[in-house]
Design an enzyme around this catalytic site. Structure first.
Site, PDB file in Angstrom:
ATOM      1  CE  LYS A  64      42.164  44.995  45.148  1.00 49.12           C
ATOM      2  NZ  LYS A  64      40.782  44.519  46.174  1.00 49.12           N
ATOM      3  CE1 TYR A 104      41.976  39.776  44.346  1.00 53.67           C
ATOM      4  CE2 TYR A 104      41.664  40.966  42.238  1.00 53.67           C
ATOM      5  CZ  TYR A 104      42.093  41.103  43.804  1.00 53.67           C
ATOM      6  OH  TYR A 104      41.988  42.115  44.270  1.00 53.67           O
ATOM      7  CG  PHE A 112      32.650  38.996  44.426  1.00 53.28           C
ATOM      8  CD1 PHE A 112      33.940  39.151  44.288  1.00 53.28           C
ATOM      9  CD2 PHE A 112      32.136  38.389  45.497  1.00 53.28           C
ATOM     10  CE1 PHE A 112      34.827  38.436  45.213  1.00 53.28           C
ATOM     11  CE2 PHE A 112      32.949  37.922  46.481  1.00 53.28           C
ATOM     12  CZ  PHE A 112      34.301  37.760  46.356  1.00 53.28           C
ATOM     13  NE  ARG A 140      44.579  40.029  54.431  1.00 56.31           N
ATOM     14  CZ  ARG A 140      43.641  39.891  53.250  1.00 56.31           C
ATOM     15  NH1 ARG A 140      44.036  40.068  52.048  1.00 56.31           N
ATOM     16  NH2 ARG A 140      42.642  39.475  53.637  1.00 56.31           N
ATOM     17  CB  THR A 146      37.442  41.954  52.667  1.00 55.26           C
ATOM     18  OG1 THR A 146      38.600  41.042  52.877  1.00 55.26           O
ATOM     19  CG2 THR A 146      37.281  41.990  51.197  1.00 55.26           C
ATOM     20  NE  ARG A 157      41.080  46.248  51.571  1.00 52.39           N
ATOM     21  CZ  ARG A 157      41.231  45.058  51.387  1.00 52.39           C
ATOM     22  NH1 ARG A 157      41.090  44.396  52.337  1.00 52.39           N
ATOM     23  NH2 ARG A 157      41.654  44.362  50.166  1.00 52.39           N
ATOM     24  CG  ASN A 167      38.529  46.247  48.657  1.00 48.82           C
ATOM     25  OD1 ASN A 167      39.303  46.225  47.342  1.00 48.82           O
ATOM     26  ND2 ASN A 167      38.554  45.116  49.155  1.00 48.82           N
ATOM     27  CG  HIS A 170      45.778  41.963  46.391  1.00 53.82           C
ATOM     28  ND1 HIS A 170      45.015  41.043  46.622  1.00 53.82           N
ATOM     29  CD2 HIS A 170      47.214  41.358  46.403  1.00 53.82           C
ATOM     30  CE1 HIS A 170      45.718  39.932  46.733  1.00 53.82           C
ATOM     31  NE2 HIS A 170      47.040  40.100  46.477  1.00 53.82           N
ATOM     32  CD  GLU A 181      48.559  37.275  46.124  1.00 57.65           C
ATOM     33  OE1 GLU A 181      49.078  38.057  46.919  1.00 57.65           O
ATOM     34  OE2 GLU A 181      47.551  36.797  46.195  1.00 57.65           O
TER      35      GLU A 181
HETATM   36  P1  IDP Z   1      41.051  40.627  50.210  1.00 60.50           P
HETATM   37  O1  IDP Z   1      41.316  41.652  49.080  1.00 60.50           O
HETATM   38  O2  IDP Z   1      40.722  41.408  51.609  1.00 60.50           O
HETATM   39  O3  IDP Z   1      41.943  39.576  50.496  1.00 60.50           O
HETATM   40  P2  IDP Z   1      39.421  38.469  49.079  1.00 60.50           P
HETATM   41  O4  IDP Z   1      38.067  38.012  49.746  1.00 60.50           O
HETATM   42  O5  IDP Z   1      40.636  37.825  48.729  1.00 60.50           O
HETATM   43  O6  IDP Z   1      39.598  40.011  50.070  1.00 60.50           O
HETATM   44  O7  IDP Z   1      38.488  39.348  47.635  1.00 60.50           O
HETATM   45  C1  IDP Z   1      39.295  39.825  46.800  1.00 60.50           C
HETATM   46  C2  IDP Z   1      38.597  41.317  46.270  1.00 60.50           C
HETATM   47  O8  IDP Z   1      37.451  40.868  45.861  1.00 60.50           O
HETATM   48  C3  IDP Z   1      38.309  42.131  47.526  1.00 60.50           C
HETATM   49  O9  IDP Z   1      39.547  42.961  47.970  1.00 60.50           O
HETATM   50  C4  IDP Z   1      37.555  42.870  47.044  1.00 60.50           C
HETATM   51  O10 IDP Z   1      37.737  43.834  46.064  1.00 60.50           O
HETATM   52  C5  IDP Z   1      36.483  41.859  46.054  1.00 60.50           C
HETATM   53  N1  IDP Z   1      35.267  41.461  46.920  1.00 60.50           N
HETATM   54  C6  IDP Z   1      35.560  40.483  47.995  1.00 60.50           C
HETATM   55  N2  IDP Z   1      34.243  40.275  48.559  1.00 60.50           N
HETATM   56  C7  IDP Z   1      33.476  40.994  47.632  1.00 60.50           C
HETATM   57  C8  IDP Z   1      32.021  41.015  47.521  1.00 60.50           C
HETATM   58  O11 IDP Z   1      31.064  40.509  48.533  1.00 60.50           O
HETATM   59  N3  IDP Z   1      31.446  41.870  46.626  1.00 60.50           N
HETATM   60  C9  IDP Z   1      32.265  42.624  45.729  1.00 60.50           C
HETATM   61  N4  IDP Z   1      33.524  42.597  45.586  1.00 60.50           N
HETATM   62  C10 IDP Z   1      34.178  41.912  46.686  1.00 60.50           C
HETATM   63 MG    MG Z   2      42.454  37.907  48.969  1.00 59.67          MG
END
Ligand code: IDP
Ligand code: MG
Length: 206
Positions: A64, A104, A112, A140, A146, A157, A167, A170, A181
């Site tokens: 990212k 997304y 968010f 993963r 996450t 991470r 973070n 992706h 994707e």
């Molecule tokens: P992932 O990236 O581990 O698959 P997802 O739940 O798919 O996690 O969420 C996508 C992205 O959305 C996360 O990597 C993070 O950048 C953002 N995200 C997820 N949860 C939150 C949150 O509670 N607050 C702010 N950003 C979030």
């Molecule tokens: Mg995800």
């Protein structure tokens, strides 16, 4: 060996005809390929989204904008490469807001989401396709949870970031999302089917 090569040749022709047809038929072909040993001749027959469950499983990984700006490209690539995964697609681009929303889309109802889209389209992203046995699930695990405060040390991470909103990486979370994707980000000709001389040292089963 000769029989296997001939079978793969026939399978490649069948694949060309099936390309425009239903997913069900493609699944059948994938299963057929799984029964063959994938050797030099077979490399060109791997579909762009790989063959889940085999050494040609593929996942979509993106560094990212925070990861790119923090100079973590080499560190992140190194972790996937050192594990034994093979890089088959890579490019750098700044996603538009529309494209970020598309990527997304499944999170569009989350509070968010607007911030996530703004963050993801705020600078360059290094988009990649990595291949290898277990690439999706292991990818993963390499990435970690996450929320970086919950990610284990040793994961990307867990080692390199502290905030869920920043973070750095992706990774596809399953077979379906990986396929979706990879196809969203890469044209088939942007993904390289190549045989690495190290492949037998990394992927051969006994
Ligand atoms: P992932 O990236 O581990 O698959 P997802 O739940 O798919 O996690 O969420 C996508 C992205 O959305 C996360 O990597 C993070 O950048 C953002 N995200 C997820 N949860 C939150 C949150 O509670 N607050 C702010 N950003 C979030
Ligand atoms: Mg995800």
């Amino acid at each position: 060996m000769a029989a296997s090569t001939a079978l793969i040749g026939v399978a490649a022709l069948v694949w060309t005809q099936l390309e425009q047809e239903e997913d069900q038929e493609q699944d059948f072909f994938h299963k057929l390929l799984q029964t063959c040993s994938l050797d030099v001749e077979a490399a060109g027959t791997v579909p762009v989204d790989g063959i889940p469950g085999t050494v040609n499983e593929r996942t979509f990984i993106a560094i990212k904008p925070d990861g790119v700006n923090r100079g973590l490209i080499a560190e992140i690539i190194s972790r996937f490469e050192s594990k034994g995964f093979k890089l088959v697609g890579i490019k750098i681009l700044t996603p538009t807001k529309d494209f970020a929303e598309k990527h997304y889309a499944d999170l569009s109802a989350r509070p968010f989401f607007p911030g996530l889209v703004k963050y993801f389209s705020s600078g360059p992203v290094v988009a990649m396709v990595w291949e290898g046995k277990g690439a999706i699930l292991t990818g993963r695990k390499i990435i970690g949870a996450t929320d970086p405060t919950k990610a284990e040390p040793g994961t990307i991470r867990g080692d390199l970031c502290i905030q869920v909103g920043r973070n750095i990486i992706h990774g596809s979370d399953g077979v379906e999302s990986a396929s979706h994707e990879i196809k969203l980000w890469f044209k088939p000709e942007e993904v390289a089917n190549w045989n690495r001389s190290l492949d037998p040292w990394i992927s051969e089963a006994n």
